[in-house]
Design an enzyme around this catalytic site. Structure first.
Site, PDB file in Angstrom:
ATOM      1  N   SER A 112       0.795  -1.229   0.000  1.00  0.00           N
ATOM      2  CA  SER A 112       0.000   0.000   0.000  1.00  0.00           C
ATOM      3  C   SER A 112       0.824   1.273   0.000  1.00  0.00           C
ATOM      4  CB  SER A 112      -0.935   0.002   1.212  1.00  0.00           C
ATOM      5  OG  SER A 112      -0.193  -0.099   2.408  1.00  0.00           O
ATOM      6  N   HIS A 139      -5.156  -3.254  -2.769  1.00  0.00           N
ATOM      7  CA  HIS A 139      -4.733  -2.301  -3.803  1.00  0.00           C
ATOM      8  C   HIS A 139      -4.506  -2.957  -5.164  1.00  0.00           C
ATOM      9  CE1 HIS A 139      -4.386   1.018  -0.985  1.00  0.00           C
ATOM     10  NE2 HIS A 139      -3.945   0.106  -0.131  1.00  0.00           N
ATOM     11  N   LYS A 195     -11.813   0.394  -2.252  1.00  0.00           N
ATOM     12  CA  LYS A 195     -10.825   1.132  -3.044  1.00  0.00           C
ATOM     13  C   LYS A 195     -11.266   1.123  -4.519  1.00  0.00           C
ATOM     14  CE  LYS A 195      -7.523   0.117   0.582  1.00  0.00           C
ATOM     15  NZ  LYS A 195      -7.712   1.291   1.423  1.00  0.00           N
TER      16      LYS A 195
END
Ligand SMILES: Cc1ncc(COP(=O)(O)O)c(C=O)c1O
Length: 384
Positions: free
Chosen positions: A182, A210, A240
């Site tokens: 990250s 991610h 995300k």
């Protein structure tokens, strides 16, 4: 309580002195990339909405329709009365995206990791974890009461040495790593870790918060370069690239069924609001239908690293390591004056002396603005 307030004030003073105090700054995100802070409109490079789906009309419409029909909250744990039918659909879609037989949705990515690891691993077992793994993987590992050894970042030889030394002394072993890191944006060597894990009968878990939606044709870090890494436990977040909120695990049917029975953050926590499930389904539809869109954040990050002669980006995250926390704050301030929102990341999120600017590229960032940003960084930001 006087002693309590004095304790809190003392701790805050200490953080302030070290330039590590954090403050909530009101920020209104007006679309996938622009944000309003105070009187300023800023182009944000500090948001993980990589595909800008949190503002996509189809995703918003799905959430709105679910609220109108089913209300705002789930009302109870999913094992009580909070198991809305939308969850089964979302879990089927997630399992298909990740190529597993089953999936389980949690209240958030953090809650997923806190629930998954202690449900599978306990006292007397072993967790090997990458030193740069996300705080919530670490928290899950520590909560499990297993012995925890960290391995040097992405160092396969170190993992193998730890397995050779410790594997015989533990009944169960979990290897835990981020898929995309990250704060550094680099990738874990999942294919090689999968081979190592299976050779030692260890269970490999990736946190793909991610990677999901943005690498591996949108399927995540287990699917890079057209191969499929042997990752038994693929965890991720809906918060995300998927643009909504929540966490998930994709794995085999027995593992998922066990987690529904044993993961405490699943059993003892209220189900996700149905609107988040509806929004996530709509977002996954878009990710699967438009792989060319899913490829854009990485392409934009690669353009940026090329312009600055930095190591080529392999994910939409690009770190610019400054070193000192105060200098990172100053750099962030300079960028803000130029109209860019790039938040400084300081310890303990990153190691001591490795404060940085962390840039997150999204599909909608205009190329001309990326050029302007690169030009400004080249001229004004003292990179370590
Ligand atoms: C690698 C990683 N894992 C897990 C999480 C937690 O996910 P969530 O925000 O859904 O709780 C985050 C980010 O916040 C993350 O960066």
């Amino acid at each position: 309580m006087q002693s309590l307030d004095a304790f809190a004030a003392g701790k805050l003073d200490e953080l302030e002195r070290k330039h590590l105090r954090r403050r909530l700054i009101e920020t209104t995100r007006v679309d996938g990339i622009w944000a309003i802070r105070g009187a300023r409109r800023l182009l944000s490079f500090s948001c993980n909405d990589y595909l800008n789906l949190s503002h996509h009309p189809a995703v918003k419409a799905a959430a709105r329709a679910a609220i109108d029909r089913y209300g705002a909250g789930a009302g109870a744990s999913r094992l009580v009365t909070g198991n809305h039918p939308l969850f089964a659909e979302l879990e089927t879609r997630l399992a298909r995206l990740k190529g597993t037989d089953a999936a389980c949705v949690f209240g958030s990515g953090y809650l997923a990791n806190l629930g998954i690891i202690p449900a599978l691993i306990g006292a007397g077992d072993l967790v090997l974890i990458d030193e740069l793994a996300h705080a919530c993987l670490w928290a899950g590992a520590r909560m499990s009461r297993a012995k925890v050894h960290s391995f040097r970042h992405n160092d396969l030889q170190h993992v193998e040495a730890l397995l050779a030394e410790h594997r015989p002394h533990h009944a169960r072993v979990l290897i835990a790593t981020d898929g995309v890191f990250s704060m550094d944006g680099d990738l874990a060597p999942l294919t090689s870790l999968g081979v190592l894990a299976s050779g030692y009968d260890a269970w490999l878990m990736s946190d793909d918060a991610h990677g999901t939606g943005v690498v591996g044709h949108g399927r995540g870090s287990s699917f890079i370069n057209g191969t499929r890494a042997d990752v038994a436990l693929q965890m991720g977040t809906l918060s995300k690239a998927i643009g909504a909120y929540g966490g998930f695990l994709c794995a085999s049917k027995p593992v998922i069924e066990l987690l529904r029975n044993r993961a405490r953050t699943f059993v003892y926590s209220t189900g996700l609001p149905p609107a988040m499930a509806a929004a996530s389904i709509a977002a996954i539809d878009l990710i699967e239908r438009e792989p060319q869109h899913a490829a854009l954040p990485l392409a934009k990050a690669q353009n940026f690293t090329r312009m600055l002669g930095l190591p080529g980006a392999v994910s939409p995250i690009v770190p610019i390591v400054i070193g000192d926390a105060a200098a990172a704050l100053r750099a962030s301030q300079l960028l803000e004056e130029e109209g860019f929102l790039v938040v400084a990341i300081r310890p303990p999120t990153v190691p001591e002396g490795a404060a940085r600017l962390r840039l997150a590229f999204t599909a909608a960032h205009p190329d001309a603005e990326i050029e302007r940003l690169a030009d400004f960084v080249r001229r004004r930001i003292p990179v370590q």
